[in-house]
Design an enzyme around this catalytic site. Structure first.
Site, PDB file in Angstrom:
ATOM      1  N   LYS A   1       0.837  -1.200   0.000  1.00  0.00           N
ATOM      2  CA  LYS A   1       0.000   0.000   0.000  1.00  0.00           C
ATOM      3  C   LYS A   1       0.873   1.252   0.000  1.00  0.00           C
ATOM      4  CE  LYS A   1      -3.452   2.381   2.770  1.00  0.00           C
ATOM      5  NZ  LYS A   1      -4.422   2.324   3.854  1.00  0.00           N
TER       6      LYS A   1
ATOM      7  N   GLU B   1      10.429  -4.831   4.567  1.00  0.00           N
ATOM      8  CA  GLU B   1      10.487  -6.239   4.166  1.00  0.00           C
ATOM      9  C   GLU B   1      10.187  -6.385   2.676  1.00  0.00           C
ATOM     10  OE1 GLU B   1       8.930  -4.958   6.767  1.00  0.00           O
ATOM     11  OE2 GLU B   1       8.797  -6.371   8.443  1.00  0.00           O
TER      12      GLU B   1
ATOM     13  N   GLY C   1      -4.956  -1.790   4.846  1.00  0.00           N
ATOM     14  CA  GLY C   1      -4.173  -2.930   4.353  1.00  0.00           C
ATOM     15  C   GLY C   1      -4.855  -4.264   4.637  1.00  0.00           C
ATOM     16  N   ARG C   2      -5.335  -4.425   5.858  1.00  0.00           N
ATOM     17  CA  ARG C   2      -5.917  -5.726   6.241  1.00  0.00           C
ATOM     18  C   ARG C   2      -7.327  -5.921   5.690  1.00  0.00           C
ATOM     19  NH1 ARG C   2      -4.800  -2.404  10.318  1.00  0.00           N
ATOM     20  NH2 ARG C   2      -6.447  -1.523  11.609  1.00  0.00           N
TER      21      ARG C   2
ATOM     22  N   GLU D   1      -4.972  -6.506  14.703  1.00  0.00           N
ATOM     23  CA  GLU D   1      -4.439  -5.204  14.306  1.00  0.00           C
ATOM     24  C   GLU D   1      -5.546  -4.145  14.370  1.00  0.00           C
ATOM     25  OE1 GLU D   1      -0.816  -4.599  11.423  1.00  0.00           O
ATOM     26  OE2 GLU D   1      -2.617  -4.290  10.231  1.00  0.00           O
TER      27      GLU D   1
ATOM     28  N   HIS E   1      -5.565 -33.239  17.822  1.00  0.00           N
ATOM     29  CA  HIS E   1      -4.464 -34.073  18.313  1.00  0.00           C
ATOM     30  C   HIS E   1      -3.329 -33.210  18.839  1.00  0.00           C
ATOM     31  CE1 HIS E   1      -6.443 -37.646  16.760  1.00  0.00           C
ATOM     32  NE2 HIS E   1      -6.851 -36.830  15.798  1.00  0.00           N
TER      33      HIS E   1
ATOM     34  N   LYS F   1       9.360  -0.608  14.309  1.00  0.00           N
ATOM     35  CA  LYS F   1       9.970  -0.292  13.016  1.00  0.00           C
ATOM     36  C   LYS F   1      11.077   0.751  13.192  1.00  0.00           C
ATOM     37  CE  LYS F   1       5.799  -0.950  10.187  1.00  0.00           C
ATOM     38  NZ  LYS F   1       4.813  -0.335   9.315  1.00  0.00           N
TER      39      LYS F   1
END
Ligand code: F6P
Length: 538
Positions: free
Chosen positions: A205, A211, A266-267, A352, A383, A503
């Site tokens: 965005k 990253e 973004g999400r 978030e 399990h 950050k």
């Protein structure tokens, strides 16, 4: 006055005291109609919420709380393009991305629908060109591999939905998602790919995310090591972003950029151009069917009365456990291997959005906000961690998500899968009493270990089949659930300032890790010591 101080809240508190010990066994025994009454079906998606620790009065009081919080008004403001993201002064319009009715939605007086439809058409043309082989790489070979480079909302949505809708994808294409700045992620994704047949979608965005830019630069180096000409980049890199300037600065032709807008969080961006890798994989028709599913849930959310509104119900049930019973987490348990990434995706959506402790007015909230969200597909989880769900000292409200028909009808697998699905919600709710265990002749010393107290609540979401439409419905359901909870807790669900400090510190530490001269460190003693050790071992 904020909601958590209201008379509606106090009424719920008093009601909670009166029913906190009632067992689901008793509620079901007393009321044969309970399951039918506490079931809601929306466009083929069924929610059975009868295995919750609620009575009619609970629902009435929770609905009154939603009314008190002004859920309907804030919802309408969001749909109308008002600036409900108050700390960033932005509208919140992911619903416009799947506004299939074509009605205008305005931001500052301008209808955003033509721009949205324009980008969708460009995406469809591009997806079709890649899928058909018409889009050629630099050496004239068609694309066989698509690698999406993004992180957070620019990764989790398309990565999750690609996994979920794999049966609808063009299997001749290899589609991979690289997010982690750990070089291993990129290296493993590229190790068996031919650069001449590989297309990168750089999705960010902001186009400033460390990253993503690091991975994108390394991907470009990898490409150019083989293709040896900067001109190749234009045939092998496209960008998805709101930031044309940064895209150009990075060296991607803005003619190869798919745009979205700062009023898409973004999400919440899967239905925007961020979904490009998914559209390439499944084609624009299936992508459109997914948008239809989102839209169907959006319409339901926008129009159904609060007490019969699926996202509102899930939100209120979550608040009931989070704020009154004091539980800390919420488990998402899809009984479908294709939904393996669904809990991780919703983790971002929920945590978030509502992992906040300051309200919209800038004051500390007075009660708990967002829960820890986690989960794994069944039956694997059974399990692994279900022991705690059944007999642990803490209990976890669960959402079980399952489908009647498998995408891969192999033998009797689906019936076995779903037998487990139904059995788990039954066991959690009703347990097994000490008397029943003893009546089976179990050694009295062992009997307490083999007792299940039950009364552990769950929701069951059931659909006929995991289609693109149903996936859209499910995602929109949870998006709106999170929205409603944010309104009731009084927080802004659409910012994420909490990710910033790390950050900034990482930027500073990076310089210290790589400095040639031994740096003067003025962190705390622990961080200083760890940095020194890293430098020594590096
Ligand atoms: O750091 C968190 C975050 O800002 C998320 O909200 C977002 O989805 C992700 O990073 C990626 O951001 P971008 O799409 O701008 O690269």
């Amino acid at each position: 006055m904020e909601c958590m101080q209201s008379v509606e809240w106090q009424a719920l508190q008093a009601h909670f005291e009166s029913i906190r010990n009632v067992h689901l066994r008793d509620w079901f025994a007393e009321d044969p109609e309970r399951a039918g009454r506490y079931t809601l079906e929306v466009d083929g998606l069924l929610l059975d919420y009868s295995k919750n620790r609620i009575a009619d009065e609970t629902l009435d009081l929770l609905t009154a709380l939603a009314e008190r919080a002004g859920v309907a008004a804030v919802r309408d403001a969001m749909f109308a393009g008002e600036r409900v993201n108050t700390t960033e002064q932005r509208p919140v319009l992911h619903v416009a991305l799947r506004n299939r009715g074509g009605t205008p939605i305005k931001v500052d007086g301008k209808d955003v629908m033509p721009d949205i439809e324009g980008v969708l058409q460009r995406m469809a043309a591009f997806a079709s060109a890649v899928r058909s082989g018409e889009w050629k790489g630099y050496t004239g070979r068609p694309v066989r591999n698509v690698v999406n480079i993004g992180i957070g909302g620019s990764d989790l949505g398309p990565a999750m939905a690609y996994e979920a809708l794999k049966p609808y994808s063009q299997r001749s294409l290899t589609v991979r998602f690289v997010s982690n700045v750990d070089g291993t992620h990129l290296a493993e994704a590229l190790r068996d790919l031919d650069p001449a047949e590989t297309l990168f979608i750089v999705a960010s965005k902001t186009f400033i995310t460390q990253e993503t830019l690091t991975n994108a630069r390394s991907a470009r180096d990898w490409l150019l090591r083989t293709l040896q000409d900067d001109a190749a980049v234009a045939r092998h890199f496209v960008a998805v972003s709101t930031n044309a300037e940064r895209v150009a600065e990075f060296g991607i032709d803005t003619g190869n950029m798919f745009e979205f807008w700062d009023w898409i969080g973004g999400r919440y961006s899967l239905c925007s151009a961020i979904g490009l890798a998914l559209m390439v994989a499944i084609g624009d028709t299936h992508f459109g069917a997914m948008l239809d599913g989102f839209h169907a849930m959006d319409r339901h959310f926008a129009t159904a009365p609060l007490e019969q509104n699926m996202p509102v119900l899930l939100a209120l049930l979550g608040i009931w456990y989070n704020n009154f019973f004091g539980v800390e987490s919420h488990a998402l348990l899809p009984y479908d291997q294709y939904l393996a990434r669904f809990p991780a995706y919703l983790q971002q959506c929920d945590m978030e959005s509502n992992g906040k402790s300051i309200d919209k007015q800038g004051r500390p909230v007075t009660g708990q906000t967002g829960p820890l969200v986690w989960g794994e597909p069944g039956t694997n989880g059974q399990h692994a961690f279900y022991q705690l769900l059944h007999q642990g000292t803490k209990w976890v409200p669960c959402d079980f998500i399952g489908f009647a028909r498998s995408q891969n009808p192999v033998g009797d697998h689906q019936d076995k899968l779903m037998a487990n699905f139904f059995a788990q919600t039954e066991a959690l709710a009703f347990g097994k009493s000490l008397e029943d265990v003893l009546a089976e002749g179990v050694d009295p010393e062992l009997a307490p270990h083999r007792t299940f107290e039950g009364n552990r609540p769950s929701n069951t979401l059931l659909a006929a089949h995991l289609t693109p439409f149903v996936l859209g419905q499910l995602i929109a359901l949870y998006e709106h659930k999170v929205f409603v909870q944010g309104v009731i807790w009084g927080v802004n669900s659409f910012d994420q300032w909490g990710v910033e400090l790390g950050k900034v510190l990482a930027g500073r530490i990076l310089d210290e890790l790589t400095a040639n001269e031994e740096p003067v460190l003025d962190h705390d003693g622990s961080t200083n010591q760890l940095i020194r050790r890293y430098r020594a071992w590096r």
